[in-house]
Design an enzyme around this catalytic site. Sequence first.
Site, short mmCIF file in Angstrom:
data_model
loop_
_atom_site.label_atom_id
_atom_site.label_comp_id
_atom_site.label_asym_id
_atom_site.label_seq_id
_atom_site.Cartn_x
_atom_site.Cartn_y
_atom_site.Cartn_z
N HIS A 1 -9.64 0.41 11.30
CA HIS A 1 -9.07 1.54 12.03
C HIS A 1 -9.41 1.45 13.52
O HIS A 1 -10.50 1.04 13.90
CB HIS A 1 -9.54 2.86 11.41
CG HIS A 1 -9.00 3.06 10.02
ND1 HIS A 1 -9.75 3.49 8.97
CD2 HIS A 1 -7.75 2.85 9.54
CE1 HIS A 1 -8.99 3.56 7.87
NE2 HIS A 1 -7.77 3.17 8.20
N PHE B 1 -1.57 11.14 8.48
CA PHE B 1 -1.28 10.11 9.47
C PHE B 1 -2.63 9.41 9.73
O PHE B 1 -3.27 9.05 8.75
CB PHE B 1 -0.53 10.73 10.66
CG PHE B 1 0.94 10.91 10.29
CD1 PHE B 1 1.30 11.72 9.20
CD2 PHE B 1 1.94 10.22 10.93
CE1 PHE B 1 2.63 11.83 8.78
CE2 PHE B 1 3.27 10.33 10.54
CZ PHE B 1 3.61 11.15 9.47
N TYR C 1 0.85 -1.21 0.00
CA TYR C 1 0.00 0.00 0.00
C TYR C 1 0.88 1.26 0.00
O TYR C 1 0.74 2.14 -0.86
CB TYR C 1 -0.92 -0.03 1.22
CG TYR C 1 -1.56 1.30 1.55
CD1 TYR C 1 -2.44 1.92 0.66
CD2 TYR C 1 -1.27 1.95 2.76
CE1 TYR C 1 -3.01 3.16 0.96
CE2 TYR C 1 -1.85 3.17 3.06
CZ TYR C 1 -2.71 3.77 2.17
OH TYR C 1 -3.27 4.99 2.48
N1 LIG Z 1 -8.33 6.76 6.36
C1 LIG Z 1 -7.09 7.06 6.73
O1 LIG Z 1 -6.75 7.06 7.93
C2 LIG Z 1 -6.05 7.44 5.70
C3 LIG Z 1 -4.73 7.68 6.11
C4 LIG Z 1 -3.78 8.03 5.15
C5 LIG Z 1 -4.15 8.16 3.82
N2 LIG Z 1 -5.42 7.89 3.44
C6 LIG Z 1 -5.77 8.02 2.01
O2 LIG Z 1 -6.92 8.83 1.88
C7 LIG Z 1 -7.72 8.39 0.78
C8 LIG Z 1 -9.16 8.24 1.24
O3 LIG Z 1 -9.22 7.31 2.31
P1 LIG Z 1 -10.62 6.89 2.94
O4 LIG Z 1 -10.37 6.38 4.30
O5 LIG Z 1 -11.60 7.98 2.71
O6 LIG Z 1 -10.98 5.64 1.99
P2 LIG Z 1 -12.41 5.14 1.46
O7 LIG Z 1 -12.24 3.72 1.04
O8 LIG Z 1 -13.46 5.46 2.46
O9 LIG Z 1 -12.65 6.07 0.18
C9 LIG Z 1 -12.15 5.79 -1.10
C10 LIG Z 1 -13.22 6.19 -2.11
O10 LIG Z 1 -12.68 6.02 -3.42
C11 LIG Z 1 -13.60 5.29 -4.23
N3 LIG Z 1 -12.82 4.55 -5.25
C12 LIG Z 1 -11.85 3.62 -5.00
N4 LIG Z 1 -11.35 3.17 -6.17
C13 LIG Z 1 -12.00 3.83 -7.17
C14 LIG Z 1 -11.93 3.80 -8.57
N5 LIG Z 1 -11.09 2.98 -9.22
N6 LIG Z 1 -12.75 4.62 -9.29
C15 LIG Z 1 -13.61 5.46 -8.65
N7 LIG Z 1 -13.73 5.53 -7.31
C16 LIG Z 1 -12.93 4.72 -6.57
C17 LIG Z 1 -14.33 4.38 -3.25
O11 LIG Z 1 -15.59 3.91 -3.71
C18 LIG Z 1 -14.47 5.32 -2.04
O12 LIG Z 1 -15.62 6.12 -2.14
C19 LIG Z 1 -7.06 7.13 0.26
O13 LIG Z 1 -6.32 7.44 -0.89
C20 LIG Z 1 -6.13 6.69 1.39
O14 LIG Z 1 -5.02 6.02 0.89
C21 LIG Z 1 -6.38 7.55 4.34
#
Ligand SMILES: NC(=O)c1ccc[n+]([C@@H]2O[C@H](COP(=O)([O-])OP(=O)(O)OC[C@H]3O[C@@H](n4cnc5c(N)ncnc54)[C@H](O)[C@@H]3O)[C@@H](O)[C@H]2O)c1
Length: 327
Positions: free
Chosen positions: A187, A167, A139
């Site tokens: 989480h 973070f 990842y």
């Molecule tokens: N949640 C955390 O603590 C955290 C920490 C660090 C980084 N991030 C980054 O933040 C971003 C969002 O995280 P999140 O927790 O909201 O995740 P999430 O899974 O809730 O949201 C991801 C969204 O992207 C959409 N998606 C995924 N692949 C797709 C595609 N191919 N085409 C169209 N839509 C697509 C999903 O349907 C979803 O709505 C991610 O890139 C993640 O790597 C999150």
Amino acid sequence: MVLVIGGAGYIGSHMVKYLLQKGEQVVVLDNFSTGHRRALLEGTLVEGDLRDPECLNNLFRTYSIECVIHFAAFIFAGESMRHPAKYYDNNVLGCLRLLEAMRQYEVKQIIFSSTAAVYGEPQQIPIPETHPLTPTNTYGETKRVMEGMLHWYGQAYGIRSMALRYFNAAGADPDGELGEDHRPEEHLIPLVLFAGMGKREQVYVFGNDYDTPDGTCIRDYIHVSDLCEAHYLALKKLREGAPCNQYNLGNGQGYSVLEVIRTAEQVIGKPIPTVYAERRAGDPVRLVASSEKAQRELGWRPRYPDLATMIEHAYRWFLKNPEGYES
Ligand SMILES: NC(=O)c1ccc[n+]([C@@H]2O[C@H](COP(=O)([O-])OP(=O)(O)OC[C@H]3O[C@@H](n4cnc5c(N)ncnc54)[C@H](O)[C@@H]3O)[C@@H](O)[C@H]2O)c1
């Protein structure tokens, strides 16, 4: 118009609400692979997949996109080690298709969701942006590759990007309209609350013999609303013509797993069944951000740095939505 990709997910949905409140015009692209229809309160939706060039073509042809905020990715480190292909496909190929469409339609600004996982095992705490990028899972590696793509597309094609390395995102919409609903949930704060609410039998603490004051791992939690504000400040900076850059987004303060559990017990007013288990391979002892650069250059100040507030906001949403968005 701002294109929010992944706007039906946890962080993206909060971002869409934030942008609309600021009077921005927003179009969301989401394939609902992990997102939820109910998480989209307003705004224009294009349902489709980021990896589908035809879908991107239609989207960029139809809407006049000024800036892209790119949240869409698969996000679980453990899963990424079992299924690297799935992560390279969605994260890296998705990013390539997006950048190609941006190049074709001359969209020059992008804000990208990166992660602390790009750093791997930290060599110093708090972690500055200049720390080497040596991810220890697929990842984090896909995010490192995507940051590299942004850099080189910037050099060659003038696409200016801000990579925001979050973070641990935590909490929920302070108005109570939106929350966190990952399936499966991995989480810590939701898992702790589920155990406290009886939705799960217990919460597991992986390792209590680390070299920390209470023996459990330490992480940096940042409120989802504070993340949104940082994106908005990054958007303003890009509009002013800022070049490519990377920023950590965290509180600069770490909390141990046991501190999270104890704080959640205070918030919900009852004990949380806790079980100690073996350490997990590859779990760094401490992950704490230096967000000094974001504070200095973007003028960002977290509004909800207090762990109890983050847990309270998350809890309020779970109480109203015990089955998440399926409630
Ligand atoms: N949640 C955390 O603590 C955290 C920490 C660090 C980084 N991030 C980054 O933040 C971003 C969002 O995280 P999140 O927790 O909201 O995740 P999430 O899974 O809730 O949201 C991801 C969204 O992207 C959409 N998606 C995924 N692949 C797709 C595609 N191919 N085409 C169209 N839509 C697509 C999903 O349907 C979803 O709505 C991610 O890139 C993640 O790597 C999150």
